[in-house]
Design a protein around this motif. Structure first.
Motif, PDB file in Angstrom:
ATOM      1  N   GLN A   1      -3.918   1.389  -3.531  1.00 47.03           N
ATOM      2  CA  GLN A   1      -3.990   2.733  -2.958  1.00 47.03           C
ATOM      3  C   GLN A   1      -5.263   2.817  -2.133  1.00 47.03           C
ATOM      4  O   GLN A   1      -6.373   2.685  -2.656  1.00 47.03           O
ATOM      5  CB  GLN A   1      -3.981   3.797  -4.053  1.00 47.03           C
ATOM      6  N   GLU A   2      -5.086   3.001  -0.849  1.00 47.74           N
ATOM      7  CA  GLU A   2      -6.226   3.068   0.054  1.00 47.74           C
ATOM      8  C   GLU A   2      -6.889   4.438  -0.069  1.00 47.74           C
ATOM      9  O   GLU A   2      -6.208   5.470  -0.008  1.00 47.74           O
ATOM     10  CB  GLU A   2      -5.742   2.830   1.489  1.00 47.74           C
ATOM     11  N   PRO A   3      -8.199   4.487  -0.271  1.00 54.03           N
ATOM     12  CA  PRO A   3      -8.889   5.779  -0.369  1.00 54.03           C
ATOM     13  C   PRO A   3      -8.590   6.673   0.828  1.00 54.03           C
ATOM     14  O   PRO A   3      -8.525   6.198   1.970  1.00 54.03           O
ATOM     15  CB  PRO A   3     -10.374   5.376  -0.424  1.00 54.03           C
ATOM     16  N   ASP A   4      -8.394   7.941   0.547  1.00 55.00           N
ATOM     17  CA  ASP A   4      -8.065   8.975   1.546  1.00 55.00           C
ATOM     18  C   ASP A   4      -6.618   8.890   2.043  1.00 55.00           C
ATOM     19  O   ASP A   4      -6.206   9.690   2.886  1.00 55.00           O
ATOM     20  CB  ASP A   4      -9.005   8.924   2.756  1.00 55.00           C
TER      21      ASP A   4
ATOM     22  N   VAL B   1       0.873  -1.173   0.000  1.00 61.94           N
ATOM     23  CA  VAL B   1       0.000   0.000   0.000  1.00 61.94           C
ATOM     24  C   VAL B   1       0.907   1.219   0.000  1.00 61.94           C
ATOM     25  O   VAL B   1       1.754   1.365   0.881  1.00 61.94           O
ATOM     26  CB  VAL B   1      -0.928   0.027   1.233  1.00 61.94           C
ATOM     27  N   THR B   2       0.765   2.076  -1.016  1.00 59.20           N
ATOM     28  CA  THR B   2       1.602   3.274  -1.099  1.00 59.20           C
ATOM     29  C   THR B   2       0.999   4.379  -0.242  1.00 59.20           C
ATOM     30  O   THR B   2      -0.224   4.569  -0.198  1.00 59.20           O
ATOM     31  CB  THR B   2       1.731   3.747  -2.556  1.00 59.20           C
ATOM     32  N   VAL B   3       1.871   5.116   0.437  1.00 57.69           N
ATOM     33  CA  VAL B   3       1.422   6.132   1.379  1.00 57.69           C
ATOM     34  C   VAL B   3       2.581   7.080   1.662  1.00 57.69           C
ATOM     35  O   VAL B   3       3.753   6.712   1.509  1.00 57.69           O
ATOM     36  CB  VAL B   3       0.941   5.457   2.694  1.00 57.69           C
ATOM     37  N   ASP B   4       2.274   8.301   2.062  1.00 59.21           N
ATOM     38  CA  ASP B   4       3.329   9.218   2.494  1.00 59.21           C
ATOM     39  C   ASP B   4       3.877   8.754   3.843  1.00 59.21           C
ATOM     40  O   ASP B   4       3.136   8.222   4.683  1.00 59.21           O
ATOM     41  CB  ASP B   4       2.788  10.647   2.613  1.00 59.21           C
ATOM     42  N   LYS B   5       5.157   8.974   4.043  1.00 60.36           N
ATOM     43  CA  LYS B   5       5.837   8.462   5.235  1.00 60.36           C
ATOM     44  C   LYS B   5       5.168   8.925   6.527  1.00 60.36           C
ATOM     45  O   LYS B   5       4.976   8.126   7.457  1.00 60.36           O
ATOM     46  CB  LYS B   5       7.305   8.920   5.211  1.00 60.36           C
TER      47      LYS B   5
END
Length: 442
Positions: free
Chosen positions: A371-374, A224-228
């Motif tokens: 990519q998880e919504p929000d 899951v991609t996300v900002d650190k």
């Protein structure tokens, strides 16, 4: 095929029956006869495939049949492992296999007092499990001797090199008898390990029961991609959304472990953490509570990547990707063991893309992205491939600036017609005046 058909003696078969072992795994089926025959061995098998029984069962049988009396402070067989957790796990398994045998086994490692270990070694030990640093400490204090040593086992040898034990291993080799049986068992073998095997093994039999550096097929993997900065928030969201009951989480640093545990506990979530700064007793207590399902979330550094044997663990989460790609295989190998299914989720931010590429190259697969919504990252994680390449998207061409219909083309102005630009006015020469003092006429 049965364990009896491999030539194991009755006391070992009785112990295996008690443990519920019925059919040998591929690595056991190939390794046990080779070890019983006294061959040097280099075996690559992914974690959870029964490596410990593969070397432990035949080793115990040889020690029993040869029947030599171990001298004070001496050992007859030595198993080297990289971490305290793995030392305890391996010795626990060995002790179960040896339940009906007249052998003494023991484990030594750092992080605890050395004095009880020295006392225990005084009577001699048939089989010793040890971490390299503590073993050297004991050897230098004459608490352990190797004159009777017959067999050396290097378990997770690649990890020992990753943790910087190369000098300790060289010092241990110098102290061991040159004539001995040497066995290398690991889930992965780096080129450095293969080079070391060429120097320390004598005509070894090579066993590879699975494709090199491939994760277990029983583990479902995705990222899951996300900002650190949003990783903790995303983890808590997934924990509630997916209804995770028991999760082992890997963080990169000790500080990261403590911060995540504090945040989870602040939300009333039952969590605990283990890392190298915590005393061994504290770490063991946290692990025991997690195994007993008294703790829902266990957060750990890579000190726990190998050596955690948790039955039916359903979920592993890589809160941070490991620095060494091989550690990814070992981390997710904590789930999907013994043929059971499991899932491994990695939270990946933009500055981890090179680590992701290395993992995909090692495991020869491109991990599925979600990519998880929000939680879509502001800093995009570039696409990667199983070849280890980071796929950079081409830059979008810049849009032309809005103009008034005239384009400056050097000395020309295009007004949309074919008339030439007006000729430039001639430059007027300005006379130079002498500002010096004027001379008087006579």
């Amino acid at each position: 095929m049965t364990f009896a058909s491999l030539g194991l003696i009755e006391p070992l078969l009785r112990a295996l029956e008690t443990l519920g072992y019925q059919t040998p795994t591929p690595v056991q089926a190939q390794a046990i006869p080779a070890v019983l025959a006294g061959r040097d061995l280099m075996a690559a098998a992914q974690t959870g495939t029964g490596k410990t029984a593969g070397f432990g069962l035949p080793l115990l049988q040889r020690l029993t049949q040869e029947g030599a009396v171990v001298a004070p402070n001496s050992v007859r067989a030595l198993i080297l492992v990289p971490t305290r957790e793995l030392a305890e796990q391996v010795h626990a398994n060995i002790a179960e296999y040896a339940e009906h045998l007249p052998l003494r086994t023991y484990a030594v490692y750092g992080g605890v007092s050395i004095n009880p270990q020295m006392m225990k070694l005084r009577k001699g030990v048939d089989l010793l499990v040890a971490t390299p640093g503590r073993l050297l400490d004991l050897f230098r204090q004459n608490a352990v001797k190797f004159s009777q040593l017959q067999t050396l086992v290097l378990d997770e040898a690649d990890r020992m090199l990753d943790l910087g034990f190369s000098e300790e291993l060289r010092d241990i080799y110098k102290a061991l008898p040159k004539k001995r049986q040497t066995l290398l068992f690991s889930a992965t073998f780096s080129e450095a390990i293969r080079a070391m095997a060429g120097q320390t093994l004598d005509n070894p039999l090579s066993i590879e029961v699975s494709p090199r550096n491939v994760a277990a097929s029983t583990v479902k993997q995705w990222i899951v991609t996300v900002d650190k900065k949003r990783k903790p928030e995303l983890f808590i969201h997934l924990l509630k959304q997916q209804h995770w009951k028991q999760v082992l989480v890997f963080a990169k640093t000790r500080k990261g472990v403590d911060e995540l545990v504090d945040r989870l506990q602040g939300l009333g979530i039952n969590a605990d953490g283990i890392h190298g700064d915590k005393p061994q007793a504290t770490r063991q207590r946290a692990l025991d509570r997690f195994k007993a399902s008294e703790v829902q979330i266990l957060v750990a550094t890579d000190v726990a990547a190998r050596g955690l044997d948790i039955e039916e663990l359903p979920t592993v989460v890589n809160f941070d990707l490991p620095i060494v790609a091989e550690d990814y295989v070992h981390r997710i190998g904590r789930t999907g063991r013994a043929g059971l299914s499991g899932e491994a989720i990695s939270l990946v931010c933009a500055d981890e893309v090179q680590l992701l590429a290395a993992i995909e190259a090692l495991t020869r697969q491109t991990l599925r992205r979600i990519q998880e919504p929000d939680f879509e990252p502001d800093h995009r994680v570039p696409e990667t491939s199983a070849s280890g390449e980071v796929v950079k998207k081409p830059k979008k061409p810049k849009k032309p600036k809005a103009s008034s219909g005239k384009r400056n083309l050097g000395k020309w102005v295009d007004s949309g017609d074919s008339e030439p630009a007006p000729a430039a006015k001639p430059v007027r020469k300005v006379p130079v005046f002498n500002t010096g003092p004027r001379k008087r006429k006579p």
